[in-house]
Design a protein around this motif. Structure first.
Motif, PDB file in Angstrom:
ATOM      1  N   LEU A  61       6.027  89.929  30.849  1.00 30.21           N
ATOM      2  CA  LEU A  61       5.160  90.248  29.712  1.00 30.21           C
ATOM      3  C   LEU A  61       5.768  91.368  28.859  1.00 30.21           C
ATOM      4  O   LEU A  61       5.719  91.314  27.630  1.00 30.21           O
ATOM      5  N   GLN A  64       8.417  89.990  26.667  1.00 29.00           N
ATOM      6  CA  GLN A  64       7.837  89.309  25.506  1.00 29.00           C
ATOM      7  C   GLN A  64       7.370  90.313  24.455  1.00 29.00           C
ATOM      8  O   GLN A  64       7.519  90.078  23.257  1.00 29.00           O
ATOM      9  N   ASP A  71       3.367  85.399  18.313  1.00 34.22           N
ATOM     10  CA  ASP A  71       2.528  84.676  19.278  1.00 34.22           C
ATOM     11  C   ASP A  71       2.792  85.144  20.702  1.00 34.22           C
ATOM     12  O   ASP A  71       1.871  85.318  21.496  1.00 34.22           O
ATOM     13  N   GLN A  72       4.072  85.331  21.034  1.00 30.79           N
ATOM     14  CA  GLN A  72       4.424  85.793  22.380  1.00 30.79           C
ATOM     15  C   GLN A  72       3.899  87.209  22.617  1.00 30.79           C
ATOM     16  O   GLN A  72       3.414  87.519  23.704  1.00 30.79           O
ATOM     17  N   TYR A  75       0.130  86.977  23.117  1.00 31.33           N
ATOM     18  CA  TYR A  75      -0.153  86.432  24.450  1.00 31.33           C
ATOM     19  C   TYR A  75       0.107  87.495  25.526  1.00 31.33           C
ATOM     20  O   TYR A  75      -0.716  87.705  26.424  1.00 31.33           O
ATOM     21  N   MET A  78      -2.515  90.145  25.510  1.00 35.39           N
ATOM     22  CA  MET A  78      -3.770  89.652  26.081  1.00 35.39           C
ATOM     23  C   MET A  78      -3.701  89.598  27.611  1.00 35.39           C
ATOM     24  O   MET A  78      -4.658  89.942  28.300  1.00 35.39           O
ATOM     25  N   GLU A  79      -2.569  89.157  28.132  1.00 38.24           N
ATOM     26  CA  GLU A  79      -2.398  89.119  29.587  1.00 38.24           C
ATOM     27  C   GLU A  79      -2.442  90.532  30.173  1.00 38.24           C
ATOM     28  O   GLU A  79      -3.038  90.760  31.227  1.00 38.24           O
ATOM     29  N   SER A 116      -5.015  92.590  20.497  1.00 42.20           N
ATOM     30  CA  SER A 116      -4.704  92.428  21.920  1.00 42.20           C
ATOM     31  C   SER A 116      -4.133  93.712  22.501  1.00 42.20           C
ATOM     32  O   SER A 116      -4.490  94.124  23.612  1.00 42.20           O
TER      33      SER A 116
END
Length: 130
Positions: A61, A64, A71-72, A75, A78-79, A116
């Motif tokens: 993560l 990323q 987008d990555q 994401y 958010m994770e 996020s």
């Protein structure tokens, strides 16, 4: 004459408070009646397994966040936000350098990424050790 008595609404409020106290007392007594001398309380679980900290997942993560597209990054943030719901993970995330990259995502750019990242930082800030 008129006066020093309780109005109907005050009387109802007092009854309501009294019934709540009775219910609280009843709730306090029930577990004691059900407990048996042999029963041991279950050990507290440090965290649900679904949000347990994974170094591999965390590293991916962070990769990323550092080098992914919008987008990555969204994401990954958010994770991390979900991962940061767990107090043990909060400390490990901070110790492993999650805070500064998340802060950098707050700079002007994709609103989803910012939201996020802000959510992840909010969850991390809930821990006094961070």
């Amino acid at each position: 004459g008129g006066g020093g008595g309780l109005t109907p609404s005050q009387t109802a409020s007092q009854r309501s408070l009294q019934s709540e106290k009775v219910q609280e007392n009843n709730n306090d007594e029930k577990p004691q009646q059900q407990a048996t001398p042999q029963a041991k309380p279950a050990p507290p679980q440090p965290s649900p397994p679904s949000v347990d900290f994974s170094v591999d997942q965390f590293s991916e993560l962070m990769t990323q966040i550092d080098g992914g597209d919008a987008d990555q990054k969204a994401y990954a943030a958010m994770e991390l936000q979900t991962m940061a719901l767990d107090s043990r993970s909060q400390v490990l995330m901070a110790q492993n350098g999650a805070i500064q990259p998340l802060v950098s995502l707050l700079s002007p750019g994709d609103p989803m990424v910012q939201a996020s990242a802000a959510g992840a930082l909010w969850n991390l800030a809930a821990n006094e050790q961070n």
